[in-house]
Design a protein around this motif. Sequence first.
Motif, PDB file in Angstrom:
ATOM      1  N   GLY A  45     -12.406  -7.389  -1.649  1.00 20.49           N
ATOM      2  CA  GLY A  45     -11.798  -6.159  -1.121  1.00 20.49           C
ATOM      3  C   GLY A  45     -12.307  -4.927  -1.851  1.00 20.49           C
ATOM      4  O   GLY A  45     -11.671  -3.880  -1.861  1.00 20.49           O
ATOM      5  N   ALA A  60     -11.053 -12.544   1.002  1.00 14.02           N
ATOM      6  CA  ALA A  60      -9.707 -12.008   1.154  1.00 14.02           C
ATOM      7  C   ALA A  60      -8.692 -13.126   1.393  1.00 14.02           C
ATOM      8  O   ALA A  60      -7.976 -13.149   2.385  1.00 14.02           O
ATOM      9  CB  ALA A  60      -9.656 -10.968   2.274  1.00 14.02           C
ATOM     10  N   GLN A  85     -17.043  -9.275  -7.130  1.00  9.21           N
ATOM     11  CA  GLN A  85     -18.013  -9.725  -6.144  1.00  9.21           C
ATOM     12  C   GLN A  85     -17.535  -9.350  -4.744  1.00  9.21           C
ATOM     13  O   GLN A  85     -16.387  -8.965  -4.542  1.00  9.21           O
ATOM     14  CB  GLN A  85     -18.199 -11.220  -6.259  1.00  9.21           C
ATOM     15  N   PHE A 100       0.803  -1.220   0.000  1.00  5.41           N
ATOM     16  CA  PHE A 100       0.000   0.000   0.000  1.00  5.41           C
ATOM     17  C   PHE A 100       0.844   1.283   0.000  1.00  5.41           C
ATOM     18  O   PHE A 100       0.378   2.323  -0.446  1.00  5.41           O
ATOM     19  CB  PHE A 100      -0.964  -0.004   1.192  1.00  5.41           C
TER      20      PHE A 100
HETATM   21  P1  AMP Z   1     -15.141  -6.621   0.622  1.00  6.55           P
HETATM   22  O1  AMP Z   1     -15.012  -7.309  -0.709  1.00  6.55           O
HETATM   23  O2  AMP Z   1     -14.950  -5.165   0.524  1.00  6.55           O
HETATM   24  O3  AMP Z   1     -16.419  -7.006   1.305  1.00  6.55           O
HETATM   25  O4  AMP Z   1     -13.927  -7.130   1.556  1.00  6.55           O
HETATM   26  C1  AMP Z   1     -13.748  -8.458   1.966  1.00  6.55           C
HETATM   27  C2  AMP Z   1     -12.861  -8.615   3.176  1.00  6.55           C
HETATM   28  O5  AMP Z   1     -11.514  -8.411   2.856  1.00  6.55           O
HETATM   29  C3  AMP Z   1     -13.151  -7.658   4.321  1.00  6.55           C
HETATM   30  O6  AMP Z   1     -13.166  -8.424   5.514  1.00  6.55           O
HETATM   31  C4  AMP Z   1     -11.989  -6.704   4.334  1.00  6.55           C
HETATM   32  O7  AMP Z   1     -11.720  -6.263   5.647  1.00  6.55           O
HETATM   33  C5  AMP Z   1     -10.861  -7.551   3.806  1.00  6.55           C
HETATM   34  N1  AMP Z   1      -9.830  -6.824   3.035  1.00  6.55           N
HETATM   35  C6  AMP Z   1     -10.033  -5.838   2.136  1.00  6.55           C
HETATM   36  N2  AMP Z   1      -8.871  -5.427   1.584  1.00  6.55           N
HETATM   37  C7  AMP Z   1      -7.897  -6.183   2.134  1.00  6.55           C
HETATM   38  C8  AMP Z   1      -6.471  -6.255   1.961  1.00  6.55           C
HETATM   39  N3  AMP Z   1      -5.824  -5.473   1.102  1.00  6.55           N
HETATM   40  N4  AMP Z   1      -5.795  -7.155   2.700  1.00  6.55           N
HETATM   41  C9  AMP Z   1      -6.454  -7.971   3.563  1.00  6.55           C
HETATM   42  N5  AMP Z   1      -7.793  -7.953   3.784  1.00  6.55           N
HETATM   43  C10 AMP Z   1      -8.512  -7.083   3.064  1.00  6.55           C
END
Ligand code: AMP
Length: 370
Positions: free
Chosen positions: A50, A334, A46, A3
């Motif tokens: 993340g 994730a 989907q 990041f």
């Molecule tokens: P989402 O698709 O936005 O619902 O995210 C799915 C999950 O992935 C959530 O629990 C986030 O907290 C986690 N998450 C999102 N980005 C990252 C990342 N870069 N590294 C690790 N976990 C992540």
Amino acid sequence: MNFNEFDFDARIDHNLQGLGYITPTPIQLQAIPPIMQGRDVVGVAQTGTGKTAAFALPILQKLLQRSGGKRGRVLILAPTRELTEQTHQAIDLLSCKTRIRSVSIYGGVNINPQIDALRRGVDIVAACPGRLLDHVQRRTVDLSTIEILVVDEADRMFDMGFLPDVRKIVGCLPANRQTLLFSATMPEAVRHLTKELLRAPVTVQVGDSAPVATVSHTFYPVASDGKRALLERILTETRTGPVIVFTRTKHRSKTLARQLEHSGYAAAALNGNLTQNKRQQALDGFHQGRYKILVATDIAARGIDVSKVSHVINYDIPDTVDAYTHRIGRTGRAREKGEAFTFISEADRGLELAIRKVLGTKLRYCQMAL
Ligand code: AMP
């Protein structure tokens, strides 16, 4: 890449570290740069990829770069209360120790605290369309200062009949804005909406709207009246973490959750017949580990972020291949591994074939003697 290379504000970097996000996910890698550049973006991704942080991070960065007083600058539209609340909470975590304020707006709860929060001033409004229109009519929200619009889970928005409401809301926004649209699948209606709302968008896509790759898929042929015995057998014999069991109807979700409870499982129902309070209790209990099994219908479970769900069990097969993808998006999130079990009875033959076609060789069959 990590990041750091995005050059985010130090507070955002700090919050990312606190959350343990080190490497951006593929949708984040692709979506963050064009969003930062001010482009309109269509994200085909989907839940579980993340995608929330993929739009939230560049938005927060932009808000921090240029302060805007106490006026709404970002509007995020989502189809369900759960997703709205979850997005609001994700934004809270990512914007911790900044002056950015967000509010979540949805129906089924008292409107007054929402009015108060809007009056005090917020930068980001995360909202379900129906209640937001209510605020528009009462003139308790001013959408004329919105700079960025996000339409999240546009396909589900369409499934739930919200597109007319979305169009009405967009009519209240400045034409000169940045628009981001995310959708797990791209049915014709969503393509149409995209053409209407976005200007020369960049499309970023992860996967082929096929279920997440970290999930293994097993089909269990079973007679309709043998499903419960099969479920209990699987729950006894399989090492599981948190499990979501999907049923076709609200009534079946309630009955099955009760039956599992009687058999000694810590199970709760999640369906649209419950009050918002009861739904939240079920979700909180599941997040906190009080319930190991959530018996849910599709709409109620839409977008739930339960990163550690180990198994999704389709007690009743979903109605479409897309719905299968959405359900399976609850596990394998994730990069964690997950398993999807689907009960197949005689009447499910057509869908079984359709899902099989998408899954290809990743699918296993398992016949259990009951
Ligand atoms: P989402 O698709 O936005 O619902 O995210 C799915 C999950 O992935 C959530 O629990 C986030 O907290 C986690 N998450 C999102 N980005 C990252 C990342 N870069 N590294 C690790 N976990 C992540």
